[in-house]
Design a protein around this motif. Structure first.
Motif, short mmCIF file in Angstrom:
data_model
loop_
_atom_site.label_atom_id
_atom_site.label_comp_id
_atom_site.label_asym_id
_atom_site.label_seq_id
_atom_site.Cartn_x
_atom_site.Cartn_y
_atom_site.Cartn_z
N ASP A 86 0.83 -1.21 0.00
CA ASP A 86 0.00 0.00 0.00
C ASP A 86 0.86 1.26 0.00
O ASP A 86 0.48 2.29 0.54
N SER A 87 2.02 1.18 -0.59
CA SER A 87 2.86 2.37 -0.78
C SER A 87 3.87 2.05 -1.87
O SER A 87 4.18 0.89 -2.14
N GLU A 88 4.36 3.11 -2.48
CA GLU A 88 5.29 2.93 -3.59
C GLU A 88 6.14 4.17 -3.76
O GLU A 88 5.83 5.25 -3.24
N HIS A 89 7.22 4.01 -4.51
CA HIS A 89 8.05 5.15 -4.90
C HIS A 89 8.78 4.76 -6.18
O HIS A 89 9.34 3.66 -6.26
N GLY A 129 -19.95 15.62 -2.55
CA GLY A 129 -18.93 16.08 -1.63
C GLY A 129 -17.86 15.03 -1.39
O GLY A 129 -18.04 13.85 -1.72
N PHE A 130 -16.76 15.46 -0.80
CA PHE A 130 -15.65 14.54 -0.50
C PHE A 130 -15.15 14.82 0.91
O PHE A 130 -14.88 15.97 1.27
N VAL A 131 -15.02 13.77 1.71
CA VAL A 131 -14.47 13.86 3.07
C VAL A 131 -13.23 12.98 3.14
O VAL A 131 -13.31 11.77 2.88
N GLY A 132 -12.09 13.58 3.47
CA GLY A 132 -10.86 12.79 3.50
C GLY A 132 -9.86 13.27 4.53
O GLY A 132 -10.16 14.11 5.38
N ASP A 133 -8.66 12.72 4.44
CA ASP A 133 -7.55 13.09 5.32
C ASP A 133 -6.85 14.33 4.77
O ASP A 133 -6.97 14.64 3.58
N PRO A 134 -6.06 15.02 5.59
CA PRO A 134 -5.25 16.12 5.07
C PRO A 134 -4.29 15.63 3.97
O PRO A 134 -3.59 14.63 4.16
N ILE A 135 -4.28 16.32 2.86
CA ILE A 135 -3.38 15.92 1.78
C ILE A 135 -1.93 16.13 2.20
O ILE A 135 -1.07 15.28 1.94
N ASP A 136 -1.65 17.24 2.83
CA ASP A 136 -0.30 17.49 3.37
C ASP A 136 -0.27 17.00 4.81
O ASP A 136 -0.99 17.53 5.67
N ASN A 137 0.54 15.98 5.07
CA ASN A 137 0.58 15.40 6.41
C ASN A 137 1.99 14.90 6.70
O ASN A 137 2.73 14.53 5.78
N PRO A 138 2.39 14.89 7.96
CA PRO A 138 3.77 14.53 8.32
C PRO A 138 4.12 13.07 8.11
O PRO A 138 5.31 12.71 8.15
N PHE A 139 3.12 12.21 7.88
CA PHE A 139 3.40 10.80 7.65
C PHE A 139 3.54 10.47 6.17
O PHE A 139 3.87 9.34 5.80
N ASN A 140 3.25 11.44 5.31
CA ASN A 140 3.26 11.24 3.86
C ASN A 140 2.25 10.17 3.43
O ASN A 140 2.49 9.41 2.49
N PHE A 141 1.11 10.09 4.11
CA PHE A 141 0.02 9.23 3.65
C PHE A 141 -0.51 9.80 2.33
O PHE A 141 -0.74 11.01 2.22
N THR A 142 -0.74 8.94 1.36
CA THR A 142 -1.12 9.41 0.03
C THR A 142 -2.47 8.92 -0.47
O THR A 142 -2.99 9.44 -1.44
N SER A 143 -3.05 7.88 0.18
CA SER A 143 -4.23 7.25 -0.40
C SER A 143 -5.42 8.21 -0.49
O SER A 143 -6.11 8.27 -1.52
N SER A 144 -5.70 8.97 0.56
CA SER A 144 -6.83 9.88 0.53
C SER A 144 -6.65 10.94 -0.55
O SER A 144 -7.58 11.24 -1.31
#
Length: 343
Positions: free
Chosen positions: A150-153, A187-202
């Motif tokens: 669930d992550s890539e680079h 509408g869309f409800v999600g996580d902060p796009i900019d976040n200190p964990f670098n979560f990207t899915s939302s």
């Protein structure tokens, strides 16, 4: 009462008529022991109920016989389900599972910096933590194989295994389903796009949402987007803002099932009927989605964890295994929380 004496490797060697070294090689599947001798030794091992010393065995193999799992907030339902997939397969092997739970940015940085470059594990599974560019450079030089779930680079392509889903495509087709039902105010409800964990899915699912709206000729309205920390209560707060608009959405896409539950709670507070007054759709298809009859987009959470272990074990058996990037499919699960908008 005299404690029962523990059976030692010398006891097994004496009963089998071989040296302790031969017993050690037989137990560790060494090819230097012929099959007849191996069978005789293993029969004695069973009869005496001998348990090899784990520390000694690890030293003899030159391995830790441990797999490290770096995972954020492991009590989250989607993460737990991926871990269940990991455990389902790894528990049947000789490897111990060592979980490193990440709940702060500092813990995240330490895990990425230290664990892949230490002798604490023979391999690493990283779940839902996308490396930043600088981190990817260090991880490319890791001393042990890593599988990213669930992550890539892009810098890790061909270096480490990656098991992902296409969240942009998932967000797009999920939104398109609502559009096909006739909704134009989504509408869309999600996580902060900019976040200190670098979560990207939302953020990726939101990008897919935007793409679907544009392709349908619908406006991307900033007032229809709400982000907050991941959680049911936080999503309820976000949904309250959307539902308080004078021109409120007739459908809300939540970036996870947990957040969709918060949206359902906000709808109930606003005395709105779901799906007659408001359609709600989630993402993941965790257990609560089935319980509540939530329409959602299913991703293969359990299977992704299990597949990550399979790829890691293949590499541990054969270090020359070519790293792959597998993209798992997603599927729309229609239940009771979506319907065409009322006229």
């Amino acid at each position: 009462m005299t404690p029962e004496k523990r059976v030692t490797i010398r006891d097994v060697a004496r009963a089998a008529g071989v040296s302790p070294g031969t017993v050690s090689r037989a137990v560790n599947d060494s090819p230097l022991v012929n099959e007849d001798t191996r069978r005789r030794i293993l029969k004695v091992v069973e009869e005496l109920d001998y348990t090899p010393n784990v520390v000694a065995r690890r030293l003899s193999l030159g391995k830790t016989l441990a797999v490290a799992v770096i995972v954020p907030f492991f009590t989250r339902p989607s993460v737990t389900e991926r871990l269940n997939g990991v455990v389902s397969l790894l528990s049947r092997t000789q490897y111990d599972l060592v979980i490193h739970n990440v709940e702060t940015p500092e813990q995240r940085a330490t895990c990425f910096e230290d664990i892949p470059h230490s002798r604490r594990a023979d391999g690493v599974l990283s779940i839902s933590l996308t490396p930043a560019d600088a981190e990817a450079e260090g991880l490319a030089e890791a001393d042990v194989p890593i599988v990213f779930i669930d992550s890539e680079h892009p810098a890790l392509e061909g270096i480490h295994h990656q098991v992902t889903v296409d969240d942009v495509a998932g967000g797009e087709v999920t939104t398109r389903y609502l559009i096909e039902l006739g909704h134009t105010k989504i509408g869309f409800v999600g996580d902060p796009i900019d976040n200190p964990f670098n979560f990207t899915s939302s953020g990726d699912r939101y990008r897919g949402y935007q793409k679907a709206l544009r392709e349908a000729g619908l406006p991307v309205r900033p007032d229809y987007y709400e982000e907050n920390q991941h959680g049911r209560r936080e999503a309820r707060q976000s949904a309250r803002k959307l539902l308080a608009l004078s021109d409120r959405p007739t459908a809300i896409f939540a970036a996870s099932d947990t957040q969709a539950v918060g949206v359902l709670e906000a709808a109930r507070e606003a005395d709105l009927s779901v799906p007659d007054d408001l359609s709600v759709i989630g993402y993941d298809d965790v257990e609560i989605a089935d319980i509540l009859g939530l329409t959602t987009r299913r991703q293969l959470l359990f299977e992704s964890g299990r597949r990550g272990v399979e790829l890691l074990l293949e590499t541990l058996r054969d270090p020359d295994t070519k790293p792959v990037h597998e993209i798992l499919p997603t599927k729309l699960i229609v239940r009771d929380t979506t319907a065409p908008p009322q006229d």
